[in-house]
Scaffold this active site. Structure first.
Site, PDB file in Angstrom:
ATOM      1  N   ASP A  37      -1.945  -1.171  10.751  1.00 36.75           N
ATOM      2  CA  ASP A  37      -1.931  -1.152   9.281  1.00 36.75           C
ATOM      3  C   ASP A  37      -2.426  -2.448   8.644  1.00 36.75           C
ATOM      4  O   ASP A  37      -2.269  -2.627   7.443  1.00 36.75           O
ATOM      5  CB  ASP A  37      -0.485  -0.941   8.804  1.00 36.75           C
ATOM      6  N   LYS A  70       0.859  -1.203   0.000  1.00 40.06           N
ATOM      7  CA  LYS A  70       0.000   0.000   0.000  1.00 40.06           C
ATOM      8  C   LYS A  70       0.880   1.232   0.000  1.00 40.06           C
ATOM      9  O   LYS A  70       2.061   1.180   0.374  1.00 40.06           O
ATOM     10  CB  LYS A  70      -0.935   0.014   1.205  1.00 40.06           C
TER      11      LYS A  70
HETATM   12  O1  C5P Z   1      -0.030  -0.642  15.431  1.00 42.19           O
HETATM   13  P1  C5P Z   1       1.397  -0.738  15.060  1.00 42.19           P
HETATM   14  O2  C5P Z   1       2.078  -1.954  15.619  1.00 42.19           O
HETATM   15  O3  C5P Z   1       1.642  -0.576  13.607  1.00 42.19           O
HETATM   16  O4  C5P Z   1       2.112   0.517  15.734  1.00 42.19           O
HETATM   17  C1  C5P Z   1       3.493   0.599  15.921  1.00 42.19           C
HETATM   18  C2  C5P Z   1       3.788   1.753  16.874  1.00 42.19           C
HETATM   19  O5  C5P Z   1       3.532   3.010  16.211  1.00 42.19           O
HETATM   20  C3  C5P Z   1       2.912   1.788  18.121  1.00 42.19           C
HETATM   21  O6  C5P Z   1       3.486   1.065  19.164  1.00 42.19           O
HETATM   22  C4  C5P Z   1       2.866   3.273  18.451  1.00 42.19           C
HETATM   23  O7  C5P Z   1       4.041   3.646  19.125  1.00 42.19           O
HETATM   24  C5  C5P Z   1       2.916   3.927  17.102  1.00 42.19           C
HETATM   25  N1  C5P Z   1       1.581   4.309  16.582  1.00 42.19           N
HETATM   26  C6  C5P Z   1       0.961   5.444  17.065  1.00 42.19           C
HETATM   27  N2  C5P Z   1      -0.248   5.827  16.541  1.00 42.19           N
HETATM   28  C7  C5P Z   1      -0.829   5.099  15.559  1.00 42.19           C
HETATM   29  C8  C5P Z   1      -0.223   3.940  15.043  1.00 42.19           C
HETATM   30  C9  C5P Z   1       1.003   3.575  15.578  1.00 42.19           C
HETATM   31  O8  C5P Z   1       1.479   6.124  17.962  1.00 42.19           O
HETATM   32  N3  C5P Z   1      -1.993   5.521  15.050  1.00 42.19           N
END
Ligand code: C5P
Length: 321
Positions: A136, A10
């Site tokens: 994601d 994506k």
């Molecule tokens: O959800 P994911 O594992 O992709 O997120 C990785 C990190 O990115 C999270 O631990 C967080 O620190 C940050 N994050 C965030 N806000 C989001 C998505 C991710 O702060 N909307």
């Protein structure tokens, strides 16, 4: 039985970061768009137990930190299924980040695993499992053009956009997403108290665009002067907030975005928190010319195109044929 699933990448057509929430995540608004670049995931289930990840790319973890491993654990529990699950990942996508490759790999694993087990989870169950593994992931259960809200995990299908020529540039550096969010928080001038008003503004611009292109089903044929609704979307002034923090840390990424623009891109941007950059082009020919020009300048550039929802689903499961 081995089930092969194409795991598409994506890009983000704009990404707005809102306030940090009580759970530590940030409120987001983004438009995800699937593209034709993909990895290939092969899932098989045999007698026994355990999860085995096979991948020849040394940068891909083979243990429980792999998103494919984590989603398999959850799917096996939810389906009350048993067996030894082997997930073979044929890596074609760059691993630098921004293309959602690991997230897409996990969703392809969930889809392949259900087929291999001849058992299916309901759509809400699949969305819940996907969101639990990462923000994601759920977008890959929709495909095409997808609105992402909440922490990015609440997804809504948007009207289809016709296929658009795209050039993806993969720099050698890697960007840490948590670090990029932390950098955003540290920049007080960016995290204004009116952060949520800004997200509402973006939604208003997006809904105005949607009103002009509300053709559910078949790809929209109307749009800007060139007949492409994507041009209208770009004209809403979409931007990726991550550029504000990532480009100051890695100025060479800003230079690559400029190189994409100089090579004829109508719209160029960082994808997600990067480091991948992309540019949208008027035609496949113009994208191919840009790729050779960027490669001559020493960049890793690949020509591809955006993928509609219909194509996404048709091609995901055409991998074994
Ligand atoms: O959800 P994911 O594992 O992709 O997120 C990785 C990190 O990115 C999270 O631990 C967080 O620190 C940050 N994050 C965030 N806000 C989001 C998505 C991710 O702060 N909307």
């Amino acid at each position: 039985m081995t089930v092969a699933v194409r795991s598409f990448a994506k890009i983000n057509l704009g990404l707005y970061i809102g306030p940090r929430r009580a759970d530590g995540f940030h409120d987001l608004r983004t438009v995800y768009q699937t593209i034709a670049l993909h990895d290939l995931i092969r899932v098989s289930v045999t007698r026994g137990s355990g999860i085995e990840i096979v991948c020849s790319d040394p940068r891909v973890p083979l243990d429980s930190s792999n998103t494919c491993y984590r989603i398999t654990e959850r799917v096996m529990v939810a389906l009350k299924a048993r067996g030894h699950v082997t997930i073979a990942i044929e890596k074609r996508l760059p691993v630098q980040g921004g293309l959602g490759a690991a997230s897409s790999n996990a969703v392809a694993t969930m889809l392949g695993l259900q087929q291999a087990l001849k058992k299916t989870l309901s759509t809400p169950q699949q969305l819940e499992i996907a969101a639990a593994v990462g923000s994601d992931l759920p977008l890959f259960l929709v495909g095409g053009t997808v609105l992402g809200v909440g922490r990015g995990e609440e997804v809504f299908p948007l009207p289809e956009l016709q296929a658009t020529a795209t050039v993806v540039v993969t720099p050698d550096v890697g960007v840490s997403t948590p670090r990029a969010f932390a950098d955003w928080d540290a920049r007080s001038e960016l995290t204004r108290p009116d952060g949520s008003d800004r997200l509402s503004e973006v939604c208003r611009a997006l809904s105005a665009w949607l009103r002009g292109n509300s053709h559910a089903g078949a790809p929209a044929k109307v749009g800007g002067r060139d007949g492409n609704p994507l041009s209208d979307l770009v004209r809403t002034g979409i931007e990726n907030d991550f550029e504000k923090v990532v480009f100051s840390q890695y100025p060479e990424l800003r230079d690559m975005k400029r190189a994409l623009e100089r090579a004829g891109s109508k719209y160029a941007s960082l994808s997600g928190s990067g480091s991948t950059l992309y540019g949208l082009f008027e035609s496949a020919e113009k994208a191919a010319t840009a790729v050779s020009r960027l490669r001559k300048q020493g960049m890793k550039a690949i020509a591809t195109r955006t993928l509609t929802r219909r194509e996404y689903w048709r091609r995901s499961f055409a991998a074994g044929r």
